[in-house]
Write a protein that holds these residues in place. Structure first.
Motif, PDB file in Angstrom:
ATOM      1  N   VAL A  51       0.956  -1.390   0.175  1.00 21.69           N
ATOM      2  CA  VAL A  51      -0.410   0.225   0.083  1.00 21.69           C
ATOM      3  C   VAL A  51       0.952   1.463  -0.426  1.00 21.69           C
ATOM      4  O   VAL A  51       1.858   1.792   0.219  1.00 21.69           O
ATOM      5  CB  VAL A  51      -0.877   0.014   0.799  1.00 21.69           C
ATOM      6  CG1 VAL A  51      -2.332  -0.849   0.984  1.00 21.69           C
ATOM      7  CG2 VAL A  51      -0.319  -0.426   2.556  1.00 21.69           C
ATOM      8  N   ASN A  52       0.889   2.151  -0.462  1.00 22.62           N
ATOM      9  CA  ASN A  52       1.593   3.866  -0.813  1.00 22.62           C
ATOM     10  C   ASN A  52       1.211   4.512   0.526  1.00 22.62           C
ATOM     11  O   ASN A  52      -0.456   4.184   0.904  1.00 22.62           O
ATOM     12  CB  ASN A  52       0.469   4.073  -2.505  1.00 22.62           C
ATOM     13  CG  ASN A  52       1.125   5.596  -1.295  1.00 22.62           C
ATOM     14  OD1 ASN A  52       1.330   6.207  -1.514  1.00 22.62           O
ATOM     15  ND2 ASN A  52       0.819   6.075  -3.336  1.00 22.62           N
ATOM     16  N   PRO A  53       1.275   4.982   1.766  1.00 22.26           N
ATOM     17  CA  PRO A  53       0.806   5.428   2.974  1.00 22.26           C
ATOM     18  C   PRO A  53       0.309   6.534   2.412  1.00 22.26           C
ATOM     19  O   PRO A  53      -0.224   6.938   3.209  1.00 22.26           O
ATOM     20  CB  PRO A  53       2.655   5.722   3.506  1.00 22.26           C
ATOM     21  CG  PRO A  53       3.171   5.441   2.964  1.00 22.26           C
ATOM     22  CD  PRO A  53       3.295   5.034   1.113  1.00 22.26           C
ATOM     23  N   GLN A  54       0.535   7.611   1.433  1.00 22.83           N
ATOM     24  CA  GLN A  54       0.291   8.387   0.501  1.00 22.83           C
ATOM     25  C   GLN A  54      -1.208   8.557   1.072  1.00 22.83           C
ATOM     26  O   GLN A  54      -2.168   9.434   1.141  1.00 22.83           O
ATOM     27  CB  GLN A  54       0.816   9.633   0.196  1.00 22.83           C
ATOM     28  CG  GLN A  54       2.043  10.134   0.097  1.00 22.83           C
ATOM     29  CD  GLN A  54       2.700  10.618  -0.278  1.00 22.83           C
ATOM     30  OE1 GLN A  54       2.399  10.481  -1.490  1.00 22.83           O
ATOM     31  NE2 GLN A  54       3.749  11.422  -0.277  1.00 22.83           N
ATOM     32  N   THR A  55      -1.470   7.582   0.294  1.00 25.75           N
ATOM     33  CA  THR A  55      -3.379   7.425   0.684  1.00 25.75           C
ATOM     34  C   THR A  55      -3.966   6.218   0.960  1.00 25.75           C
ATOM     35  O   THR A  55      -5.005   5.715   0.441  1.00 25.75           O
ATOM     36  CB  THR A  55      -3.612   7.506  -2.061  1.00 25.75           C
ATOM     37  OG1 THR A  55      -3.188   5.867  -1.818  1.00 25.75           O
ATOM     38  CG2 THR A  55      -3.138   8.386  -2.704  1.00 25.75           C
ATOM     39  N   THR A  56      -3.145   6.013   1.922  1.00 26.49           N
ATOM     40  CA  THR A  56      -3.717   4.590   2.440  1.00 26.49           C
ATOM     41  C   THR A  56      -4.199   5.214   3.842  1.00 26.49           C
ATOM     42  O   THR A  56      -3.116   5.871   4.462  1.00 26.49           O
ATOM     43  CB  THR A  56      -3.183   3.304   2.558  1.00 26.49           C
ATOM     44  OG1 THR A  56      -2.620   3.078   1.599  1.00 26.49           O
ATOM     45  CG2 THR A  56      -3.861   2.443   3.146  1.00 26.49           C
ATOM     46  N   ALA A  88       2.205   2.474  10.501  1.00 24.61           N
ATOM     47  CA  ALA A  88       1.466   3.027   9.595  1.00 24.61           C
ATOM     48  C   ALA A  88       1.918   4.325  10.021  1.00 24.61           C
ATOM     49  O   ALA A  88       2.279   5.509   9.511  1.00 24.61           O
ATOM     50  CB  ALA A  88       0.261   2.659  10.069  1.00 24.61           C
ATOM     51  N   ARG A  89       2.180   4.469  11.410  1.00 26.14           N
ATOM     52  CA  ARG A  89       2.736   5.924  11.991  1.00 26.14           C
ATOM     53  C   ARG A  89       3.813   6.361  11.606  1.00 26.14           C
ATOM     54  O   ARG A  89       4.725   7.417  11.399  1.00 26.14           O
ATOM     55  CB  ARG A  89       2.560   6.103  13.889  1.00 26.14           C
ATOM     56  CG  ARG A  89       1.107   5.939  13.948  1.00 26.14           C
ATOM     57  CD  ARG A  89       1.685   5.319  15.793  1.00 26.14           C
ATOM     58  NE  ARG A  89       0.003   6.411  15.535  1.00 26.14           N
ATOM     59  CZ  ARG A  89       0.198   5.901  17.270  1.00 26.14           C
ATOM     60  NH1 ARG A  89       0.903   5.065  18.364  1.00 26.14           N
ATOM     61  NH2 ARG A  89      -1.387   6.552  17.502  1.00 26.14           N
ATOM     62  N   ILE A 212       3.932  -1.670   3.553  1.00 26.26           N
ATOM     63  CA  ILE A 212       3.869  -0.101   3.407  1.00 26.26           C
ATOM     64  C   ILE A 212       5.254   0.191   3.169  1.00 26.26           C
ATOM     65  O   ILE A 212       5.885   0.648   3.387  1.00 26.26           O
ATOM     66  CB  ILE A 212       3.210   0.288   4.974  1.00 26.26           C
ATOM     67  CG1 ILE A 212       2.574  -0.149   5.424  1.00 26.26           C
ATOM     68  CG2 ILE A 212       2.937   2.104   4.729  1.00 26.26           C
ATOM     69  CD1 ILE A 212       2.766  -0.115   6.762  1.00 26.26           C
ATOM     70  N   GLU A 213       4.522   1.052   1.064  1.00 23.98           N
ATOM     71  CA  GLU A 213       6.309   1.692   0.431  1.00 23.98           C
ATOM     72  C   GLU A 213       6.062   2.725  -0.198  1.00 23.98           C
ATOM     73  O   GLU A 213       4.348   2.208  -0.686  1.00 23.98           O
ATOM     74  CB  GLU A 213       7.056   1.212  -0.302  1.00 23.98           C
ATOM     75  CG  GLU A 213       6.226  -0.075  -1.328  1.00 23.98           C
ATOM     76  CD  GLU A 213       6.733  -1.339  -1.688  1.00 23.98           C
ATOM     77  OE1 GLU A 213       7.137  -1.221  -2.786  1.00 23.98           O
ATOM     78  OE2 GLU A 213       8.199  -1.574  -0.651  1.00 23.98           O
TER      79      GLU A 213
END
Length: 213
Positions: A51-56, A88-89, A212-213
């Motif tokens: 997942v992309n952390p900016q859009t998740t 996530a953080r 996450i990347e």
């Protein structure tokens, strides 16, 4: 000869039809009658997901101290949820929490307690209902939500459905959702992958299968 009333004639014709077609007066069995004979379908496939952390966003639903103390499966899920939360953080992913209708923020389990800037919403089983959750997600251009929490067949199922019908991609780690027993978790997994409202937008996985990347 006096003719029969129309209603009587129709009934006689219907009776003759049912008799000649082998109709049985025995009622059809209901799902309750057949309950013990039902076999569970094969388990759904778990996906490896990046997942992309900016859009998740990570949604942590109703992980309150009382729930953890009363539900052994909820307690077992907390370390895994904490691992997901820490990762996530670390990637600056949006994290949001929910509470049951009667709870307060202090009720959230200490192991996964929110930071001061993290959103907390309060609702019944659908955490989008009458809350700012959808507004906040859209304001941050969130496209995908990872949903963990308790109970599986309550907050997780209904919030996942709410997210799906609002256009989000939904990821549910099966080791991050919990209930009092296994059956509601099994039902929730089946429902998410088969319901018309969720099946095209939902993926099941495990927390250690998410990158996450």
């Amino acid at each position: 000869m006096k003719s029969l009333p129309i209603r009587t004639s129709i009934l006689l014709v219907l009776l003759m039809f049912l008799t000649t077609t082998g109709f049985s007066a025995e009622p059809t069995k209901t799902v309750i009658d057949e309950w013990s004979s039902i076999t569970a379908p094969p388990p759904p496939e778990l996906k490896v997901i990046t997942v992309n952390p900016q859009t998740t966003a990570l949604l942590i639903l109703d992980i309150q101290t009382r729930m953890v103390e009363q539900r052994p499966r909820c307690a077992e899920s907390v370390p895994k949820i904490k691992d997901m939360l820490d990762r996530a953080r670390a990637k600056n992913m949006l994290v949001a929490y929910s509470l049951t209708s009667a709870a307060v923020p202090a009720d959230i389990a200490a192991a996964v307690a929110p930071l001061p800037n993290e959103l907390i919403v309060k609702s019944s089983v659908d955490k989008f209902y009458n809350t700012d959750l959808d507004f906040t997600l859209k304001a941050r251009d969130i496209k995908t939500v990872i949903i963990v929490g308790t109970v599986a067949h309550g907050a997780v199922l209904n919030t996942a459905t709410g997210a799906s019908v609002r256009g989000y991609q939904v990821i549910v780690p099966v080791d991050g959702m919990s209930a009092d027993t296994l059956y509601p978790e099994q039902y929730t997994a089946w429902h998410l992958m088969n319901s018309p409202g969720t099946r095209n937008r939902t993926m099941l996985t495990k927390i250690d299968m998410i990158t996450i990347e």
